[in-house]
Design a protein around this motif. Structure first.
Motif, PDB file in Angstrom:
ATOM      1  N   ASN A  90      19.527  14.629 -93.959  1.00 36.61           N
ATOM      2  CA  ASN A  90      20.369  15.816 -93.772  1.00 36.61           C
ATOM      3  C   ASN A  90      20.346  16.292 -92.325  1.00 36.61           C
ATOM      4  OD1 ASN A  90      21.706  16.437 -96.105  1.00 36.61           O
ATOM      5  ND2 ASN A  90      20.259  17.982 -96.780  1.00 36.61           N
ATOM      6  N   SER A  91      19.151  16.398 -91.750  1.00 32.89           N
ATOM      7  CA  SER A  91      19.044  16.934 -90.392  1.00 32.89           C
ATOM      8  C   SER A  91      19.721  16.012 -89.374  1.00 32.89           C
ATOM      9  CB  SER A  91      17.582  17.160 -90.012  1.00 32.89           C
ATOM     10  OG  SER A  91      16.885  15.932 -89.987  1.00 32.89           O
TER      11      SER A  91
ATOM     12  N   ASN B 175      22.800  17.379 -86.973  1.00 30.46           N
ATOM     13  CA  ASN B 175      22.613  17.373 -85.518  1.00 30.46           C
ATOM     14  C   ASN B 175      23.205  16.136 -84.856  1.00 30.46           C
ATOM     15  OD1 ASN B 175      20.841  19.819 -84.952  1.00 30.46           O
ATOM     16  ND2 ASN B 175      19.800  18.861 -86.669  1.00 30.46           N
ATOM     17  N   LEU B 176      24.276  15.620 -85.418  1.00 32.79           N
ATOM     18  CA  LEU B 176      24.917  14.427 -84.873  1.00 32.79           C
ATOM     19  C   LEU B 176      26.072  14.826 -83.950  1.00 32.79           C
ATOM     20  CD1 LEU B 176      25.154  11.310 -84.872  1.00 32.79           C
ATOM     21  CD2 LEU B 176      26.720  11.550 -86.808  1.00 32.79           C
TER      22      LEU B 176
ATOM     23  N   TYR C 123      26.740  24.189 -89.759  1.00 31.70           N
ATOM     24  CA  TYR C 123      25.595  24.551 -90.600  1.00 31.70           C
ATOM     25  C   TYR C 123      24.341  24.679 -89.746  1.00 31.70           C
ATOM     26  CZ  TYR C 123      28.733  22.986 -94.263  1.00 31.70           C
ATOM     27  OH  TYR C 123      29.813  22.819 -95.078  1.00 31.70           O
ATOM     28  N   SER C 124      23.539  25.672 -90.075  1.00 29.25           N
ATOM     29  CA  SER C 124      22.291  25.858 -89.331  1.00 29.25           C
ATOM     30  C   SER C 124      21.091  25.334 -90.106  1.00 29.25           C
ATOM     31  CB  SER C 124      22.085  27.337 -89.015  1.00 29.25           C
ATOM     32  OG  SER C 124      22.025  28.089 -90.205  1.00 29.25           O
ATOM     33  N   SER C 125      21.293  24.971 -91.387  1.00 29.04           N
ATOM     34  CA  SER C 125      20.164  24.467 -92.172  1.00 29.04           C
ATOM     35  C   SER C 125      20.628  23.466 -93.219  1.00 29.04           C
ATOM     36  CB  SER C 125      19.425  25.611 -92.854  1.00 29.04           C
ATOM     37  OG  SER C 125      20.189  26.095 -93.938  1.00 29.04           O
ATOM     38  N   ASN C 126      19.680  22.675 -93.676  1.00 29.68           N
ATOM     39  CA  ASN C 126      19.955  21.702 -94.733  1.00 29.68           C
ATOM     40  C   ASN C 126      20.381  22.385 -96.022  1.00 29.68           C
ATOM     41  OD1 ASN C 126      19.062  19.774 -92.939  1.00 29.68           O
ATOM     42  ND2 ASN C 126      17.045  19.592 -93.858  1.00 29.68           N
TER      43      ASN C 126
ATOM     44  N   LEU D  31      33.932  16.322 -96.606  1.00 30.84           N
ATOM     45  CA  LEU D  31      34.383  14.932 -96.737  1.00 30.84           C
ATOM     46  C   LEU D  31      33.674  14.043 -95.716  1.00 30.84           C
ATOM     47  CD1 LEU D  31      36.209  12.906 -98.152  1.00 30.84           C
ATOM     48  CD2 LEU D  31      38.025  13.527 -96.536  1.00 30.84           C
ATOM     49  N   ARG D  32      33.482  14.553 -94.512  1.00 30.92           N
ATOM     50  CA  ARG D  32      32.753  13.792 -93.483  1.00 30.92           C
ATOM     51  C   ARG D  32      31.327  13.491 -93.954  1.00 30.92           C
ATOM     52  NH1 ARG D  32      35.166  17.972 -89.205  1.00 30.92           N
ATOM     53  NH2 ARG D  32      37.070  16.820 -88.718  1.00 30.92           N
ATOM     54  N   VAL D  33      30.665  14.495 -94.498  1.00 30.51           N
ATOM     55  CA  VAL D  33      29.293  14.302 -94.965  1.00 30.51           C
ATOM     56  C   VAL D  33      29.273  13.310 -96.123  1.00 30.51           C
ATOM     57  CG1 VAL D  33      27.323  15.425 -96.055  1.00 30.51           C
ATOM     58  CG2 VAL D  33      28.513  16.551 -94.196  1.00 30.51           C
ATOM     59  N   PHE D  34      30.222  13.448 -97.036  1.00 30.53           N
ATOM     60  CA  PHE D  34      30.286  12.527 -98.168  1.00 30.53           C
ATOM     61  C   PHE D  34      30.406  11.090 -97.689  1.00 30.53           C
ATOM     62  CE2 PHE D  34      32.811   9.880-100.963  1.00 30.53           C
ATOM     63  CZ  PHE D  34      32.094   9.958-102.146  1.00 30.53           C
ATOM     64  N   MET D  35      31.306  10.847 -96.741  1.00 34.22           N
ATOM     65  CA  MET D  35      31.527   9.481 -96.261  1.00 34.22           C
ATOM     66  C   MET D  35      30.285   8.929 -95.568  1.00 34.22           C
ATOM     67  SD  MET D  35      34.387   8.495 -97.343  1.00 34.22           S
ATOM     68  CE  MET D  35      34.606   6.991 -96.394  1.00 34.22           C
ATOM     69  N   VAL D  36      29.614   9.740 -94.775  1.00 32.35           N
ATOM     70  CA  VAL D  36      28.398   9.275 -94.098  1.00 32.35           C
ATOM     71  C   VAL D  36      27.280   9.053 -95.114  1.00 32.35           C
ATOM     72  CG1 VAL D  36      26.564   9.990 -92.523  1.00 32.35           C
ATOM     73  CG2 VAL D  36      28.924  10.156 -91.815  1.00 32.35           C
ATOM     74  N   ALA D  37      27.148   9.960 -96.072  1.00 33.65           N
ATOM     75  CA  ALA D  37      26.091   9.817 -97.071  1.00 33.65           C
ATOM     76  C   ALA D  37      26.324   8.580 -97.940  1.00 33.65           C
ATOM     77  CB  ALA D  37      26.033  11.067 -97.951  1.00 33.65           C
ATOM     78  N   ARG D  38      27.561   8.300 -98.229  1.00 34.66           N
ATOM     79  CA  ARG D  38      27.888   7.160 -99.091  1.00 34.66           C
ATOM     80  C   ARG D  38      27.722   5.826 -98.361  1.00 34.66           C
ATOM     81  NH1 ARG D  38      32.954   4.553-101.029  1.00 34.66           N
ATOM     82  NH2 ARG D  38      32.432   3.777-103.084  1.00 34.66           N
ATOM     83  N   ASN D  39      27.923   5.821 -97.058  1.00 33.22           N
ATOM     84  CA  ASN D  39      27.973   4.563 -96.322  1.00 33.22           C
ATOM     85  C   ASN D  39      26.814   4.321 -95.360  1.00 33.22           C
ATOM     86  OD1 ASN D  39      30.618   3.402 -97.207  1.00 33.22           O
ATOM     87  ND2 ASN D  39      31.298   5.417 -96.540  1.00 33.22           N
TER      88      ASN D  39
END
Length: 153
Positions: free
Chosen positions: A61-62, A66-67, A133-136, A48-56
Motif C-alpha cells: 500500500n505505501s 508514494n509512487l 491519500y495520506s494513509s493506507n 481504478l489506478r490502484v486496482f490495476m496496479v494491485a492486480r498486475n
C-alpha cells in the motif's frame, strides 16, 4: 460462568475468482463513468489506478501511495520503488527495487498518463500535484466500499 471467545490468531487473505475480480473492475469503471461530479470522478479514477496496479504487480500500500510519476518507466516496462524525499518516504527495509509490469498494465498506464494534467506528479494525484491519500487506511476504506457494493466479502 464466563465463556471465552475464540481469538483469531491469523487472518488469511481472501482470494477472489476471475469473475469476482472482473465484477470489481467493472464496478470501479462504472463509478468513473457515472460519477456525479469531477471530484467523485477523480476519486474513482484513482481507485481504478490502484486496482490495476494491485492486480498486475505485487506492491505494498505505501509503495502505491508514494509512487511519483517519474518512477513509472513505460519504455522499459517497469516501476521503480525507491526513496521519495518530497514525501519523506523510504521503501521497507530501505530496499529499492524494480518491479516489472505486464502488457495489460503498460497499456493501461499509457492511456492513463495521456489523460493526466501537466501539474500531476503522483500516481495517486489530487489533480493539482498533491497526494490524494495520506494513509493506507484511507485507501483500504475506499476499496472496502467498492467490494461491498459488488456483494463480495
Amino acid at each position: 460462568m464466563k465463556v471465552s471467545k475464540v481469538r483469531v490468531t491469523r487472518h488469511s487473505p481472501k482470494i477472489y475468482s476471475p469473475e469476482e475480480v472482473n465484477a470489481l473492475r467493472t464496478a470501479i469503471q462504472d463509478a468513473v463513468e457515472n460519477a456525479a461530479n469531477s471530484y467523485l470522478r477523480k476519486c474513482a479514477r484513482n481507485h481504478l489506478r490502484v486496482f490495476m496496479v494491485a492486480r498486475n504487480t505485487v506492491l505494498r500500500n505505501s509503495e502505491v501511495l508514494n509512487l511519483p510519476l517519474r518512477h513509472i518507466h513505460l519504455n522499459e516496462g517497469v516501476l521503480q520503488i525507491a526513496a521519495v524525499p518530497e514525501s519523506n518516504w523510504n521503501p521497507k527495509n530501505r530496499q529499492e527495487r524494480i518491479v516489472p509490469m505486464n502488457p495489460e498494465l503498460v497499456k493501461f498506464l499509457e492511456s492513463d498518463l495521456e489523460q493526466r494534467g501537466k501539474q500531476e506528479r503522483w500516481f495517486l494525484d489530487d489533480g493539482q500535484g498533491g497526494q490524494v491519500y495520506s494513509s493506507n487506511c484511507q485507501l483500504s476504506q475506499a476499496f472496502r466500499r467498492h467490494v461491498s457494493r459488488c456483494g463480495l466479502e
